[in-house]
Design a protein around this motif. Structure first.
Motif, short mmCIF file in Angstrom:
data_model
loop_
_atom_site.label_atom_id
_atom_site.label_comp_id
_atom_site.label_asym_id
_atom_site.label_seq_id
_atom_site.Cartn_x
_atom_site.Cartn_y
_atom_site.Cartn_z
N GLU A 1 36.13 30.00 72.56
CA GLU A 1 34.66 30.11 72.45
C GLU A 1 34.23 31.57 72.29
O GLU A 1 33.04 31.87 72.27
CB GLU A 1 34.00 29.54 73.71
CG GLU A 1 34.30 28.06 73.95
CD GLU A 1 33.70 27.57 75.26
OE1 GLU A 1 32.66 26.87 75.19
OE2 GLU A 1 34.25 27.88 76.32
N LEU A 2 35.22 32.47 72.22
CA LEU A 2 34.92 33.90 72.17
C LEU A 2 35.27 34.50 70.82
O LEU A 2 36.15 34.00 70.12
CB LEU A 2 35.73 34.64 73.24
CG LEU A 2 35.59 34.20 74.69
CD1 LEU A 2 36.56 35.00 75.56
CD2 LEU A 2 34.16 34.37 75.17
N ASN B 1 39.74 29.47 81.60
CA ASN B 1 38.54 30.21 81.22
C ASN B 1 38.77 31.72 81.41
O ASN B 1 39.83 32.14 81.86
CB ASN B 1 37.31 29.70 82.00
CG ASN B 1 37.36 30.01 83.49
OD1 ASN B 1 38.05 30.94 83.94
ND2 ASN B 1 36.63 29.23 84.27
N LYS C 1 32.93 31.90 82.35
CA LYS C 1 33.28 30.47 82.37
C LYS C 1 33.67 29.95 80.98
O LYS C 1 33.96 28.77 80.83
CB LYS C 1 32.10 29.65 82.89
CG LYS C 1 31.61 30.04 84.27
CD LYS C 1 32.38 29.31 85.35
CE LYS C 1 32.13 29.92 86.70
NZ LYS C 1 31.51 29.06 87.68
N LYS C 2 33.64 30.83 79.99
CA LYS C 2 33.98 30.40 78.62
C LYS C 2 35.50 30.37 78.44
O LYS C 2 36.23 31.06 79.15
CB LYS C 2 33.39 31.38 77.60
CG LYS C 2 31.88 31.48 77.63
CD LYS C 2 31.25 30.40 76.80
CE LYS C 2 29.74 30.61 76.69
NZ LYS C 2 29.03 29.32 76.60
N TYR C 3 35.93 29.61 77.45
CA TYR C 3 37.35 29.52 77.12
C TYR C 3 37.63 30.43 75.92
O TYR C 3 36.72 30.72 75.14
CB TYR C 3 37.74 28.07 76.84
CG TYR C 3 37.75 27.29 78.13
CD1 TYR C 3 38.94 27.12 78.85
CD2 TYR C 3 36.57 26.81 78.69
CE1 TYR C 3 38.94 26.46 80.07
CE2 TYR C 3 36.56 26.15 79.92
CZ TYR C 3 37.75 25.98 80.60
OH TYR C 3 37.75 25.36 81.81
N LYS D 1 30.38 35.78 80.21
CA LYS D 1 31.33 34.91 79.49
C LYS D 1 32.41 34.36 80.41
O LYS D 1 33.36 33.73 79.95
CB LYS D 1 32.03 35.72 78.38
CG LYS D 1 31.09 36.38 77.39
CD LYS D 1 30.49 35.36 76.45
CE LYS D 1 29.58 36.04 75.42
NZ LYS D 1 28.72 35.05 74.76
N GLN E 1 35.79 39.96 71.89
CA GLN E 1 35.64 39.51 73.29
C GLN E 1 37.00 39.13 73.87
O GLN E 1 37.32 39.48 75.01
CB GLN E 1 34.67 38.33 73.36
CG GLN E 1 33.22 38.74 73.13
CD GLN E 1 32.31 37.55 72.81
OE1 GLN E 1 32.76 36.45 72.52
NE2 GLN E 1 31.00 37.79 72.86
N GLN E 2 37.81 38.44 73.07
CA GLN E 2 39.15 38.06 73.53
C GLN E 2 39.97 39.31 73.84
O GLN E 2 40.72 39.35 74.82
CB GLN E 2 39.87 37.22 72.48
CG GLN E 2 39.26 35.84 72.30
CD GLN E 2 40.04 35.01 71.29
OE1 GLN E 2 41.26 35.07 71.21
NE2 GLN E 2 39.32 34.23 70.49
#
Ligand code: ADP
Ligand code: ADP
Length: 227
Positions: free
Chosen positions: A141-142, A100, A136-138, A134, A146-147
């Motif tokens: 999922e971004l 994550n 806890k997101k993987y 964000k 965001q990545q």
């Protein structure tokens, strides 16, 4: 002097297919300097960043970081040196899909055995980059932007002496770009970090301490805050 590039030439391939990507580059960057690296596509920017980061070796010349000539380091030493001293922001993010956001960002710290994660610092970093919600997101999922910000947070997580960034704001809108530049600048000021950042954006380059222009594998310096 934290970073010295001395008469560095890089030739890819051999014989008729040889490409001289860098042609005798000499460059010195001080601790705490925030330098923009600009130049047209194919001018040698990524090659220079890769050599400084020890990801590839020059055909000729020397690169010294913190008084260590990096080509003289053995493979294992180089890996440790890089992890301790250099933060990378790559163009393709290279985030770990199975981790994550929080764990991607703290990875360089947890890799560095014996170093404990400063969770308060990581929290501040994620908040400043608009990523706290964000955490806890993987990666899948971004959004791309965001990545990209996660990759920036990860590069800063270890508080490295040198940060090498290839178009770190390339995929961001202008508001987010300014936020990210603010985070990089604040980090550089607070921890006296040296930042070398490739950018195509002239307005962004103008906000840096210094602009290094590269053309056909040679360096030209003009413009920027120091004229
Ligand atoms: P920039 O990052 O400024 O776009 P690069 O450093 O990627 O420039 O490329 C500089 C030159 O070296 C270009 O002519 C490019 O085609 C060539 N080049 C880059 N990487 C390689 C490689 N792995 N093999 C052969 N040629 C390469
Ligand atoms: P472990 O030691 O088993 O890795 P941690 O307690 O360090 O577990 O972390 C558990 C999960 O909580 C991690 O996946 C990480 O994403 C998240 N996490 C850890 N610390 C924080 C923090 N300060 N704020 C938010 N999330 C965190």
């Amino acid at each position: 002097m934290i970073l010295q590039v001395k008469d560095v030439t890089k030739i890819y391939g051999q014989g008729e297919n040889a490409v001289k990507a860098l042609n005798g580059i000499t460059l010195e960057i001080e601790q705490g300097e925030f330098a923009a690296l600009v130049g047209t596509s194919g001018s040698g920017k990524s090659t220079l960043l890769n050599l400084i980061g020890g990801l590839d070796v020059p055909t000729k010349g020397e690169i010294t970081i913190r008084d260590r000539e990096i080509q003289s380091l053995k493979r294992g030493e180089l890996t440790v040196f890089r992890r301790r001293n250099i933060g990378f922001v790559f163009q393709n993010y290279s985030l770990m899909p199975v981790l994550n956001v929080y764990d991607n960002v703290t990875l360089p710290v947890t890799f560095d055995k014996g170093k404990h994660v400063d969770h308060r610092y990581i929290e501040e970093l994620l908040k400043n980059l608009g990523l706290w919600e964000k955490r806890k997101k993987y990666p899948d999922e971004l959004s791309g932007g965001q990545q990209q910000r996660v990759a920036i947070a990860r590069a800063l997580a270890n508080k490295p002496a040198v940060i090498l960034a290839d178009e770190p704001t390339g995929n961001l809108d202008s508001k987010t770009t300014m936020d990210v530049m603010g985070v990089l600048k604040a980090s550089s000021d607070k921890y006296h970090q040296t930042i070398l950042m490739v950018t195509h954006n002239e307005a962004i380059a103008q906000t840096c301490d210094r602009i290094i222009r590269i053309e056909d594998g040679r360096v030209y310096e003009r413009g920027g805050a120091w004229g």
